[in-house]
Write a protein that holds these residues in place. Sequence first.
Motif, PDB file in Angstrom:
ATOM      1  N   ASP A   1      -8.055   3.580  -6.232  1.00 26.54           N
ATOM      2  CA  ASP A   1      -8.453   4.724  -6.825  1.00 26.54           C
ATOM      3  C   ASP A   1      -7.962   5.066  -8.249  1.00 26.54           C
ATOM      4  N   LEU A   2      -8.968   4.723  -9.272  1.00 29.97           N
ATOM      5  CA  LEU A   2      -8.155   5.039 -10.755  1.00 29.97           C
ATOM      6  C   LEU A   2      -8.160   6.179 -10.987  1.00 29.97           C
TER       7      LEU A   2
ATOM      8  N   ALA B   1      -3.030   3.960 -10.846  1.00 28.84           N
ATOM      9  CA  ALA B   1      -3.759   4.200  -9.899  1.00 28.84           C
ATOM     10  C   ALA B   1      -3.289   5.370  -8.900  1.00 28.84           C
ATOM     11  N   ALA B   2      -4.336   6.110  -8.398  1.00 29.71           N
ATOM     12  CA  ALA B   2      -3.775   7.088  -7.553  1.00 29.71           C
ATOM     13  C   ALA B   2      -3.584   6.906  -6.246  1.00 29.71           C
ATOM     14  N   SER B   3      -4.188   5.807  -5.603  1.00 34.05           N
ATOM     15  CA  SER B   3      -3.798   5.211  -4.563  1.00 34.05           C
ATOM     16  C   SER B   3      -4.064   3.692  -4.406  1.00 34.05           C
TER      17      SER B   3
ATOM     18  N   GLU C   1       0.810  -1.164  -0.079  1.00 31.18           N
ATOM     19  CA  GLU C   1      -0.226   0.127  -0.144  1.00 31.18           C
ATOM     20  C   GLU C   1       0.854   1.269   0.055  1.00 31.18           C
ATOM     21  N   SER C   2       1.817   1.522   0.830  1.00 28.47           N
ATOM     22  CA  SER C   2       2.865   2.484   0.990  1.00 28.47           C
ATOM     23  C   SER C   2       3.948   2.536  -0.110  1.00 28.47           C
TER      24      SER C   2
ATOM     25  N   ASP D   1       4.658  12.800 -15.778  1.00 26.85           N
ATOM     26  CA  ASP D   1       4.130  11.759 -15.047  1.00 26.85           C
ATOM     27  C   ASP D   1       2.793  11.086 -15.721  1.00 26.85           C
ATOM     28  N   ARG D   2       1.967  12.262 -15.974  1.00 24.24           N
ATOM     29  CA  ARG D   2       0.535  12.195 -16.431  1.00 24.24           C
ATOM     30  C   ARG D   2       0.624  11.451 -17.748  1.00 24.24           C
TER      31      ARG D   2
END
Length: 627
Positions: free
Chosen positions: A99-100, A73-75, A42-43, A196-197
């Motif tokens: 979180d997409l 994924a954002a997170s 996760e981290s 990065d995007r």
Amino acid sequence: MSRLSRSVRLALALGLLTPTLTACFEEPSPHEAIRDFLVGWESGDYAMAARRADADEASVRKALGDVALHLDAASLRFKLGHITRDGGTAQAAFQAEVDLGENNPLWTYASTLPLHQVDGRWKVRWSPSVIHPDLHEGQRLAVKVDPEGRQPIIDRYGDTLQDQDTQYVAQVIPVQLSDPARLCQELAKVTGFAQDRLLSRILSAPPTDAVPLATFGRAKYEQLLAQLDRIDGLKIAVVYPPVAPKSPAQIVGRVNAVTAESEQQLGGPQRAGDTVGRDGLQRAYQDQLTGSTETRVIVLDTKTWKTVKELKSWPGRKNTPVRTTIDSRLQRAADLAVARTQPVALVAVDAPTGQVLAVSTKDLHQENDALAGKFPAGTTFSVIATEALLKAGLDVGQKVPCTADRTVGGARFQQTGVTSSAPSFEADFAHGCVTALASMARRVDERALTESAGLFGIGAPWGLPLNSFSGSIPAGTTDAARAKIIAGSSVRVSPLAMALVAGAVRSGTWHPPTLVTAPSSPDPNAEIIPPPPPKPRPLDAARVAELRSLMRAGVATGSARAAAAPGDPVYGVASTVTFVDKKDRRQLSWFVGWQGDVAVAVMMEGPDPAGASSVAGAFFSGTRKDF
């Protein structure tokens, strides 16, 4: 469940971001291995997670890192469920929340961590199914985005109000790229989009799909062409979306490709390669016209790049056309009528409903001037003032002198072209005699003028999605102030406001303006959130009949004669007015009236007192030819 197990579950449910807050578990309990693996994953501490797997650590680190890349994924977050143990094996149920980004919902799925003891330590039994139960060797995750094209703005008959435009889409085929990171670095320098995007969009897409990264209009593309040509692997696709506005172009609005700046400002589902409304209805209904992007999480075969399975999909927010009340046939007639004139604005409305049928201008702005302009109405405002006078008992046959000069309460009024020293009020109205009309100030009080203005929607809170002005009148506490109101020199109106006044006399009821009929509710994210429109306001039938007779005389024998046209009788009133605008002296001519159910207001700059009436006559004649 033991106290120890509950502590682990609580730590994971809170985000698994602080492993120091969890208790130190002793082997051979599986809890510490579960914690380290999920917290590390996760981290982003993939090394910590990999140390708790039974496979090659480098391979595990890469596999876990690829999950975030391939999903863009954002997170990722995990919630620990039930843990079961059977001797030297164990299983930990967990829920993943991914979180997409791009305003998509969370992707939530259930999975299980299998564990076993290796040399006295608990290890995660590694396989791709640890990432997702349906993922196997030789496969990877991907996000497939399928946006629909921008929906059109259409007229009342369903015909589009846009022509095709030429745009240039910079795109890539990921599998053909030798160095995606370098390409994104170079493209970011040219376009301003975040490197990065750009890279995440490439890495998360199916490798054989064309991935749009930026869209340019013709001028911008020609400016950047040499720089874009130097980017290895970048391909340019020419597309022809129907986004070039037809008439009324400033009402419909323009569309731009999303830039780096607008992508940040929008904060919605739009991304590089999409379009954004720049002004007009395209801007007011940006989210309605766009946003229908289907997003799917899929499993790909890494040899064939074919889809093995779809794991989840989101249809996206539905986008639909925006239907306007514009009548393209009347719009063409309006455009022809104003084409060879001084600066002019023409607004036509449907008298029985208040629907806007046409908005045409020359050297004026269709939204800022025709809908939202603030101009003195001159003696065309006498339509409203006369309603108040009739209510006060005025006999339109009474004699009211039309003199060249008159002072009322200290305010001076002048009239040119006086034809009779003692005409009737009907003749004064028909010829727009400002001195005669101003002399009626003592026959009506401030409250009566205000009430009549309200009946005709002056000052009403219109429910339009674009800037508009319904009019205003000043206080009328003195004879001079009321005289200026009746003469229309102190009031301020827009051409749209006066077109609705004409429509009210024609139909017997004032109707608020309508420009968009679908969607039925405004875009909640628009810059202008219109208030609910006011209700229609019926007028007194007897007074309306008198006003119709007066306005027929205005065209038959009065100063609006130039508005006469074949077909049904034309009704109307004309005026001229001079005022100071930002230290500039401006002269306006007005026509306010109707033929059939089509009510119009024409406002024209220049000294010709018949200018606006002539434009109205050309418009009415053009509508006959167009049908």
